[in-house]
Design an enzyme around this catalytic site. Sequence first.
Site, mmCIF file in Angstrom:
data_model
loop_
_atom_site.group_PDB
_atom_site.id
_atom_site.type_symbol
_atom_site.label_atom_id
_atom_site.label_comp_id
_atom_site.label_asym_id
_atom_site.label_seq_id
_atom_site.Cartn_x
_atom_site.Cartn_y
_atom_site.Cartn_z
ATOM 1 N N GLY A 84 10.967 -13.054 19.714
ATOM 2 C CA GLY A 84 11.848 -13.815 19.231
ATOM 3 C C GLY A 84 13.083 -13.790 19.735
ATOM 4 N N ARG B 10 20.373 -15.227 14.798
ATOM 5 C CA ARG B 10 21.206 -14.837 13.790
ATOM 6 C C ARG B 10 22.065 -13.509 14.250
ATOM 7 N NH1 ARG B 10 18.143 -14.257 8.473
ATOM 8 N NH2 ARG B 10 20.044 -13.123 7.989
ATOM 9 N N GLY C 103 4.851 -19.810 16.077
ATOM 10 C CA GLY C 103 4.292 -19.172 14.948
ATOM 11 C C GLY C 103 3.681 -17.693 15.262
ATOM 12 N N TYR D 35 5.677 -5.550 14.104
ATOM 13 C CA TYR D 35 6.623 -6.483 14.686
ATOM 14 C C TYR D 35 7.809 -5.775 15.310
ATOM 15 C CZ TYR D 35 4.206 -9.645 11.664
ATOM 16 O OH TYR D 35 3.383 -10.586 11.267
ATOM 17 N N GLY D 36 8.401 -6.293 16.378
ATOM 18 C CA GLY D 36 9.339 -5.493 17.047
ATOM 19 C C GLY D 36 10.387 -5.468 16.466
ATOM 20 N N GLU E 258 3.135 -18.732 1.640
ATOM 21 C CA GLU E 258 4.629 -18.898 1.983
ATOM 22 C C GLU E 258 5.326 -19.441 0.816
ATOM 23 O OE1 GLU E 258 6.199 -17.611 4.841
ATOM 24 O OE2 GLU E 258 3.890 -17.139 5.419
ATOM 25 N N ASN F 244 17.258 -9.141 11.166
ATOM 26 C CA ASN F 244 17.635 -10.326 11.625
ATOM 27 C C ASN F 244 19.174 -10.799 11.991
ATOM 28 O OD1 ASN F 244 14.790 -11.720 11.515
ATOM 29 N ND2 ASN F 244 15.098 -11.039 9.152
ATOM 30 N N ALA G 227 40.344 28.784 31.128
ATOM 31 C CA ALA G 227 40.785 27.519 30.517
ATOM 32 C C ALA G 227 41.385 26.772 31.582
ATOM 33 C CB ALA G 227 41.797 27.913 29.444
ATOM 34 N N ARG H 108 46.810 29.950 46.160
ATOM 35 C CA ARG H 108 47.923 29.305 45.701
ATOM 36 C C ARG H 108 49.058 29.800 46.363
ATOM 37 N NH1 ARG H 108 47.207 33.176 40.507
ATOM 38 N NH2 ARG H 108 48.363 35.109 41.253
#
Length: 447
Positions: free
Chosen positions: A11, A15, A80, A103-104, A155, A227, A363, A423
């Site tokens: 799918g 949404r 489907g 289902y994923g 359904e 969803n 540091a 330095r």
Amino acid sequence: MKTAAIILAAGQGTRMQSDLPKVLHQIGCAPMVVHAMASANTLEPERLIVVTGHGGDLVEGAVRDWRDDAIFAVQAEQLGTAHAVQQAAAGLEGFDGDAVVLYGDTPFISGDTLAAMRDARADGTAVVVLGFEAANPGGYGRLVTGPDGLQAIVEAKEATPEQLAITLCNSGVVMADAAILLDLVRAVGNDNAKGEYYLTDIVGLARSRGMTCAAVTCAEQETMGVNSRTDLAAAEAVFQWTRRARALEEGITLTAPETVHFAFDTHIGRDVTIAPNVVFGPGVTVETGAEIRAFCHLEGCHIAEGAQIGPYARLRPGAEVGGGARVGNFVEVKNAVLHAGAKVNHLTYIGDAEIGERANIGAGTITCNYDGVFKHKTIIGADAFVGSNSALVAPVTIADGGYVASGSVVTSDVGPGDLAIGRARQVNKPGLGARMVARLRALKEKR
């Protein structure tokens, strides 16, 4: 009993308002389809078949990152769920055993629930459907049961008022013998309000052929589907609370559990203490007795026993922190090994480096690992000492017991026990500071 898992992941998820396939949106830093795969893996499936559609190449790539032997099928048209299962036929060729349909976008089906479905199959039930008691049944399909088991799945759009009063609802997860499942889905028609081939119709078809069907139930939360972005946020909250509860049960101290965020693959040993506002990205392992202080962000790293991290530390991929080592506040470590007892306590960047046992990094020190094209490595030996505010220009090696004076820019290797000073020499000009300030103030007064 051999098992094959079929994960439906075709799918688009309109949404979600996203160009990304729905099943690739993440919960706990892992795509939803990976959570579904983890559910399937509790059955130790001989075959894992993922049915893709929208963004199939992306879904396939994500799945292979987690399981390279997965089999893929394509549902070119989303007609489907029964039609989607039909696409798995080639992947099931020659397979003799049960198939479970997952289902994923339903990431929380537990191993215990799938084991209960397998037990029902072992007791002789031909088709096992996973159901749940819904607090608000709404548009869910209803499971119609009777003395002889599950009679039908209806359904909501096709249901009578009496059937709509049923609160036992369909999750969509089914288990059956693989050959029987394929035979049933091939017989499913699309004479319904949406003109789709519903997987739910296999119950009526199975019963018409004299087969037994049954419903196994689980907590409604397990069947949560995603969803929308709102659903995704709710699913993330469920994942985090579940993972925090598990951590506490496993002997991990969370001083403010609600502020700690875990990833799907976070591994933490017993007696680890985790302070507030710690975020675990993917690929983190923390061993027994380590301490993660507040406001740390960790990903792709390994923290050994008794190490102390933070507060306000960031460990990036490739960071290996040895036993008893310390990574302190505002320290970033990337692709680097800190051996046992090493200390990097303040305001420091360690990248592409190896820090020897008991070495102390002052540091403000940075490893200058990137020349604009290539990354280079810094090696610091055991018991070495690097003074504050030093820049170590890689590739460079500081041998065991080597010393670097504060404020140095180190461009050459430092031998064992040597002191490197890189330095400029300090020059003091007597009275010049006061004269400069007086001059500047006079100029300011004239403006």
